[in-house]
Design a protein around this motif. Structure first.
Motif, PDB file in Angstrom:
ATOM      1  N   PRO B 110       0.820  -1.224   0.000  1.00  0.00           N
ATOM      2  CA  PRO B 110       0.000   0.000   0.000  1.00  0.00           C
ATOM      3  C   PRO B 110       0.849   1.268   0.000  1.00  0.00           C
ATOM      4  CG  PRO B 110      -0.840  -1.584   1.601  1.00  0.00           C
ATOM      5  CD  PRO B 110       0.478  -2.120   1.112  1.00  0.00           C
ATOM      6  N   GLY B 111       1.908   1.269   0.776  1.00  0.00           N
ATOM      7  CA  GLY B 111       2.800   2.432   0.821  1.00  0.00           C
ATOM      8  C   GLY B 111       3.540   2.626  -0.485  1.00  0.00           C
ATOM      9  N   MET B 112       4.006   1.513  -1.068  1.00  0.00           N
ATOM     10  CA  MET B 112       4.697   1.587  -2.364  1.00  0.00           C
ATOM     11  C   MET B 112       3.763   2.176  -3.425  1.00  0.00           C
ATOM     12  SD  MET B 112       7.829   0.428  -2.411  1.00  0.00           S
ATOM     13  CE  MET B 112       8.920  -0.434  -1.265  1.00  0.00           C
ATOM     14  N   LEU B 113       2.505   1.719  -3.406  1.00  0.00           N
ATOM     15  CA  LEU B 113       1.538   2.199  -4.400  1.00  0.00           C
ATOM     16  C   LEU B 113       1.303   3.700  -4.242  1.00  0.00           C
ATOM     17  CD1 LEU B 113      -1.051  -0.734  -4.244  1.00  0.00           C
ATOM     18  CD2 LEU B 113       0.335  -0.108  -6.238  1.00  0.00           C
ATOM     19  N   MET B 114       1.169   4.156  -3.001  1.00  0.00           N
ATOM     20  CA  MET B 114       0.851   5.573  -2.794  1.00  0.00           C
ATOM     21  C   MET B 114       2.050   6.462  -3.141  1.00  0.00           C
ATOM     22  SD  MET B 114      -2.132   4.804  -2.215  1.00  0.00           S
ATOM     23  CE  MET B 114      -3.043   6.331  -2.104  1.00  0.00           C
ATOM     24  N   SER B 115       3.269   6.015  -2.802  1.00  0.00           N
ATOM     25  CA  SER B 115       4.454   6.800  -3.197  1.00  0.00           C
ATOM     26  C   SER B 115       4.596   6.819  -4.718  1.00  0.00           C
ATOM     27  CB  SER B 115       5.725   6.198  -2.583  1.00  0.00           C
ATOM     28  OG  SER B 115       5.868   6.615  -1.248  1.00  0.00           O
ATOM     29  N   SER B 116       4.309   5.680  -5.347  1.00  0.00           N
ATOM     30  CA  SER B 116       4.410   5.607  -6.816  1.00  0.00           C
ATOM     31  C   SER B 116       3.368   6.513  -7.470  1.00  0.00           C
ATOM     32  CB  SER B 116       4.195   4.171  -7.296  1.00  0.00           C
ATOM     33  OG  SER B 116       5.128   3.307  -6.698  1.00  0.00           O
ATOM     34  N   LEU B 117       2.179   6.549  -6.868  1.00  0.00           N
ATOM     35  CA  LEU B 117       1.118   7.402  -7.404  1.00  0.00           C
ATOM     36  C   LEU B 117       1.556   8.869  -7.373  1.00  0.00           C
ATOM     37  CD1 LEU B 117      -1.947   7.136  -8.296  1.00  0.00           C
ATOM     38  CD2 LEU B 117      -2.491   7.927  -5.993  1.00  0.00           C
ATOM     39  N   ALA B 118       2.170   9.289  -6.254  1.00  0.00           N
ATOM     40  CA  ALA B 118       2.643  10.669  -6.137  1.00  0.00           C
ATOM     41  C   ALA B 118       3.718  10.948  -7.186  1.00  0.00           C
ATOM     42  CB  ALA B 118       3.187  10.929  -4.737  1.00  0.00           C
ATOM     43  N   LEU B 119       4.572   9.971  -7.405  1.00  0.00           N
ATOM     44  CA  LEU B 119       5.624  10.127  -8.423  1.00  0.00           C
ATOM     45  C   LEU B 119       5.018  10.316  -9.807  1.00  0.00           C
ATOM     46  CD1 LEU B 119       8.535   9.837  -9.651  1.00  0.00           C
ATOM     47  CD2 LEU B 119       8.146   7.383  -9.646  1.00  0.00           C
ATOM     48  N   LEU B 120       4.100   9.425 -10.183  1.00  0.00           N
ATOM     49  CA  LEU B 120       3.552   9.470 -11.550  1.00  0.00           C
ATOM     50  C   LEU B 120       2.697  10.721 -11.774  1.00  0.00           C
ATOM     51  CD1 LEU B 120       2.710   5.719 -12.279  1.00  0.00           C
ATOM     52  CD2 LEU B 120       4.762   7.016 -12.870  1.00  0.00           C
ATOM     53  N   ALA B 121       2.100  11.248 -10.702  1.00  0.00           N
ATOM     54  CA  ALA B 121       1.321  12.487 -10.844  1.00  0.00           C
ATOM     55  C   ALA B 121       2.244  13.644 -11.204  1.00  0.00           C
ATOM     56  CB  ALA B 121       0.586  12.784  -9.542  1.00  0.00           C
ATOM     57  N   GLU B 122       3.480  13.567 -10.702  1.00  0.00           N
ATOM     58  CA  GLU B 122       4.425  14.661 -10.900  1.00  0.00           C
ATOM     59  C   GLU B 122       5.276  14.430 -12.150  1.00  0.00           C
ATOM     60  OE1 GLU B 122       6.203  15.837  -6.980  1.00  0.00           O
ATOM     61  OE2 GLU B 122       8.014  15.375  -8.127  1.00  0.00           O
ATOM     62  N   ASN B 123       5.551  13.169 -12.406  1.00  0.00           N
ATOM     63  CA  ASN B 123       6.483  12.805 -13.470  1.00  0.00           C
ATOM     64  C   ASN B 123       5.956  11.554 -14.178  1.00  0.00           C
ATOM     65  OD1 ASN B 123       8.619  11.978 -15.005  1.00  0.00           O
ATOM     66  ND2 ASN B 123      10.128  11.957 -13.339  1.00  0.00           N
ATOM     67  N   PRO B 124       5.175  11.748 -15.274  1.00  0.00           N
ATOM     68  CA  PRO B 124       4.506  10.603 -15.909  1.00  0.00           C
ATOM     69  C   PRO B 124       5.476   9.612 -16.583  1.00  0.00           C
ATOM     70  CG  PRO B 124       3.693  12.709 -16.758  1.00  0.00           C
ATOM     71  CD  PRO B 124       4.876  13.015 -15.917  1.00  0.00           C
ATOM     72  N   ASP B 125       6.719  10.045 -16.811  1.00  0.00           N
ATOM     73  CA  ASP B 125       7.655   9.158 -17.517  1.00  0.00           C
ATOM     74  C   ASP B 125       8.976   9.095 -16.746  1.00  0.00           C
ATOM     75  OD1 ASP B 125       8.801   7.555 -19.435  1.00  0.00           O
ATOM     76  OD2 ASP B 125       9.298   9.221 -20.789  1.00  0.00           O
ATOM     77  N   PRO B 126       8.960   8.489 -15.548  1.00  0.00           N
ATOM     78  CA  PRO B 126      10.149   8.542 -14.699  1.00  0.00           C
ATOM     79  C   PRO B 126      11.235   7.572 -15.138  1.00  0.00           C
ATOM     80  CG  PRO B 126       8.438   7.262 -13.623  1.00  0.00           C
ATOM     81  CD  PRO B 126       7.849   7.765 -14.913  1.00  0.00           C
ATOM     82  N   SER B 127      12.489   7.972 -14.942  1.00  0.00           N
ATOM     83  CA  SER B 127      13.620   7.065 -15.176  1.00  0.00           C
ATOM     84  C   SER B 127      13.728   6.123 -13.978  1.00  0.00           C
ATOM     85  CB  SER B 127      14.910   7.877 -15.311  1.00  0.00           C
ATOM     86  OG  SER B 127      15.204   8.498 -14.065  1.00  0.00           O
ATOM     87  N   VAL B 128      14.566   5.102 -14.113  1.00  0.00           N
ATOM     88  CA  VAL B 128      14.786   4.170 -12.999  1.00  0.00           C
ATOM     89  C   VAL B 128      15.304   4.952 -11.792  1.00  0.00           C
ATOM     90  CG1 VAL B 128      16.198   2.243 -12.174  1.00  0.00           C
ATOM     91  CG2 VAL B 128      15.138   2.141 -14.433  1.00  0.00           C
ATOM     92  N   LYS B 129      16.198   5.909 -12.050  1.00  0.00           N
ATOM     93  CA  LYS B 129      16.742   6.711 -10.949  1.00  0.00           C
ATOM     94  C   LYS B 129      15.640   7.528 -10.265  1.00  0.00           C
ATOM     95  CE  LYS B 129      20.243  10.156  -9.935  1.00  0.00           C
ATOM     96  NZ  LYS B 129      21.095  11.196 -10.498  1.00  0.00           N
ATOM     97  N   ASP B 130      14.751   8.124 -11.074  1.00  0.00           N
ATOM     98  CA  ASP B 130      13.629   8.889 -10.496  1.00  0.00           C
ATOM     99  C   ASP B 130      12.791   7.991  -9.585  1.00  0.00           C
ATOM    100  OD1 ASP B 130      14.341  11.122 -12.005  1.00  0.00           O
ATOM    101  OD2 ASP B 130      12.968  10.626 -13.646  1.00  0.00           O
ATOM    102  N   ILE B 131      12.541   6.756 -10.058  1.00  0.00           N
ATOM    103  CA  ILE B 131      11.702   5.829  -9.272  1.00  0.00           C
ATOM    104  C   ILE B 131      12.415   5.465  -7.976  1.00  0.00           C
ATOM    105  CG2 ILE B 131      10.617   3.545  -9.233  1.00  0.00           C
ATOM    106  CD1 ILE B 131      10.391   3.787 -12.340  1.00  0.00           C
ATOM    107  N   ARG B 132      13.696   5.133  -8.084  1.00  0.00           N
ATOM    108  CA  ARG B 132      14.450   4.740  -6.882  1.00  0.00           C
ATOM    109  C   ARG B 132      14.489   5.882  -5.866  1.00  0.00           C
ATOM    110  NH1 ARG B 132      17.697  -0.019  -7.690  1.00  0.00           N
ATOM    111  NH2 ARG B 132      18.886   0.595  -5.879  1.00  0.00           N
ATOM    112  N   LYS B 133      14.695   7.103  -6.362  1.00  0.00           N
ATOM    113  CA  LYS B 133      14.747   8.246  -5.454  1.00  0.00           C
ATOM    114  C   LYS B 133      13.403   8.457  -4.767  1.00  0.00           C
ATOM    115  CE  LYS B 133      16.988  12.104  -6.029  1.00  0.00           C
ATOM    116  NZ  LYS B 133      17.748  13.283  -6.501  1.00  0.00           N
ATOM    117  N   ARG B 134      12.332   8.326  -5.543  1.00  0.00           N
ATOM    118  CA  ARG B 134      11.008   8.606  -5.001  1.00  0.00           C
ATOM    119  C   ARG B 134      10.549   7.521  -4.027  1.00  0.00           C
ATOM    120  NH1 ARG B 134       7.834  13.177  -5.860  1.00  0.00           N
ATOM    121  NH2 ARG B 134       6.039  12.829  -4.549  1.00  0.00           N
ATOM    122  N   LEU B 135      11.045   6.291  -4.220  1.00  0.00           N
ATOM    123  CA  LEU B 135      10.645   5.196  -3.328  1.00  0.00           C
ATOM    124  C   LEU B 135      11.677   4.964  -2.220  1.00  0.00           C
ATOM    125  CD1 LEU B 135       9.176   2.580  -5.848  1.00  0.00           C
ATOM    126  CD2 LEU B 135       7.961   4.312  -4.518  1.00  0.00           C
TER     127      LEU B 135
END
Lengths: 298, 162
Positions: B110-135
């Motif tokens: 649930p936490g992973m999903l909500m952090s990912s949702l916040a990421l995709l709202a801000e950055n619809p096409d994130p790099s692997v680094k963007d994802i790792r930083k955000r999670l």
């Protein structure tokens, strides 16, 4: 985990907050983002009778810059500082603000709260030491401005008086040919750093060090500074050998505690290499290089 | 002394529905969500603001609900994992976590999903680094993260393709 029961207040102005804190007495505590205070309350390390939530007070969450000063409202979150215009021109602000804990904590935690808690492991104090920041405080006696080095008195101790609040952090605009860097060393993003180094310097036309300010974080009850280390570097070309000599002086002044984040010896070893890495970035930035961030905690 | 009440009324919009409750000031937002509203999809992991299992969206930003009082969220908008599914259809992030094996025990999910949702709202096409930083504020002890990153990439693609 639940904190002890307390009463909750939500004033709408700094004046009302100060009046409330004065009336409620020493059992009352101000609450901002809560990212330090709520864990403290949950672990029952503090048991205030009243919390005065200042986060809805208007006017304390903006960042403005002019030719002399960057003014950061006390309620600005770390995330807000990291993404500010000011952080574009002074990237060391982003190094620090963007590296505090993790995105969730940075969305709530505030710069004013962080300096008020004065946790010896927190990121802001060492950086604000080298940027020569001033802390604007407001209390029952009115407003005053205190240099960060006088503001932080000891571990978890500031010069804030009863019912006094931090309202703004002021950072002087660095002169031309200046650069800074801040690096914290930690095992994972949400952890506090085991050790951190902050450096701000200005080079002259010949590339020699005109001004330099150094501080170590998580290395003692408050940021560690060393006039001897700065004297070794000031006026000279910053060679690796000279930087190593300065690192020795600085580390000799440090007294990191042995704890879950490492032994004192380990932390001092980390501080030495962290110092050289941080200095290299600060020197390159002062020379005009565009270095986005100093580190990623992933 | 002040005239503060022992309980305070809060009004919070949770997953689109406004709820009003009398709460003790010391009630944590995560307990408000789990105990008062019976929305137990949001998990309590470390309870010390480290692991991110309790991550929810408050006013558009991912936050750790174990380190916020319910009274601080008064007047705010909360989105929990229960708010992701729409009309019986899993959210593309949930679909992707399922398809890419982005979970094993599911406790952190649930936490992973909500952090990912916040990421995709801000950055619809994130790099692997963007994802790792955000999670970076969400801990998983099963997957080794690789499949979580694949899940977020897959969801980003699905969302972009509409």
């Amino acid at each position: 985990m639940y904190p002890q029961p307390f009463r909750y207040h939500r004033p709408n102005s700094v004046k009302d907050a100060i009046t409330l804190l004065t009336e409620l007495g020493e059992g009352a505590k101000p609450l901002a983002g809560g990212q330090s205070l709520i864990p403290i309350l949950k672990m029952r390390m503090d048991e205030p009778s009243d919390l005065v939530d200042i986060t809805r007070i208007p006017g304390l969450n903006s960042i403005s810059t002019d030719n002399d000063l960057i003014r950061i409202g006390a309620l600005c979150t770390h995330a807000q500082v990291a993404m500010s215009e000011a952080a574009l021109t002074i990237p060391v602000l982003r190094d620090c603000a963007g590296g505090i804990a993790d995105p969730q904590v940075r969305s709530l935690g505030t710069i004013g709260g962080s300096v008020s808690v004065a946790d010896p492991s927190s990121d802001w104090p060492a950086l604000l030491f080298v940027l020569d920041a001033k802390i604007v405080c407001q209390g029952p006696e009115g407003s005053r401005t205190v240099g960060i080095r006088d503001f932080i008195v000891d571990s978890y101790t500031t010069c804030l008086g009863d019912a006094e609040l931090v309202t703004e952090i002021q950072i002087p605009q660095p002169p031309a040919n200046s650069g800074g860097a801040y690096i914290g060393f930690k095992k994972a993003a949400p952890a506090y750093p085991a050790a951190s180094v902050a450096i701000q310097l200005t080079l002259d036309d010949a590339g020699k060090c005109k001004e330099i300010s150094l501080a170590l974080g998580s290395a003692g009850p408050k940021p560690i500074i060393s006039a001897d280390a700065e004297a070794i570097l000031k006026g000279n070309k910053l060679t690796e050998e000279l930087l190593k000599q300065a690192a020795e002086k600085l580390v000799a002044e440090s007294s990191p505690p042995s704890d879950a984040r490492g032994s004192a010896e380990f932390k001092q070893e980390i501080l030495r290499s962290l110092f050289l890495k941080t200095a290299a970035t600060a020197i390159n930035r002062a020379g005009g290089s565009n270095i986005d961030g100093t580190h990623d905690y992933v | 002394m002040s005239d503060a009440k022992e309980t305070i009324e809060v009004e919070i919009t949770v997953n689109g529905k406004s709820v009003r409750r009398e709460v003790e000031p010391r009630l944590l937002l995560v307990e408000f969500i789990r105990e008062n509203l019976q929305l137990t999809g949001t998990h309590v992991g470390c309870d010390t603001s480290y692991c991110g299992a309790c991550t929810i969206i408050l006013n558009g930003e991912a936050i750790k609900s174990c380190t916020l009082l319910a009274v601080q969220a008064d007047g705010g908008e909360v989105l929990t994992v229960e708010g992701l599914e729409q009309d019986g259809q899993l959210h593309p992030l949930q679909q992707a976590f399922s398809e890419c094996h982005g979970l094993q025990c599911g406790y952190c999910t649930p936490g992973m999903l909500m952090s990912s949702l916040a990421l995709l709202a801000e950055n619809p096409d994130p790099s692997v680094k963007d994802i790792r930083k955000r999670l970076a504020g969400n801990v998983c002890r099963c997957t080794g993260y690789q499949n979580i990153i694949k899940s977020v990439q897959s969801a980003a693609k699905a969302l972009q393709e509409g």
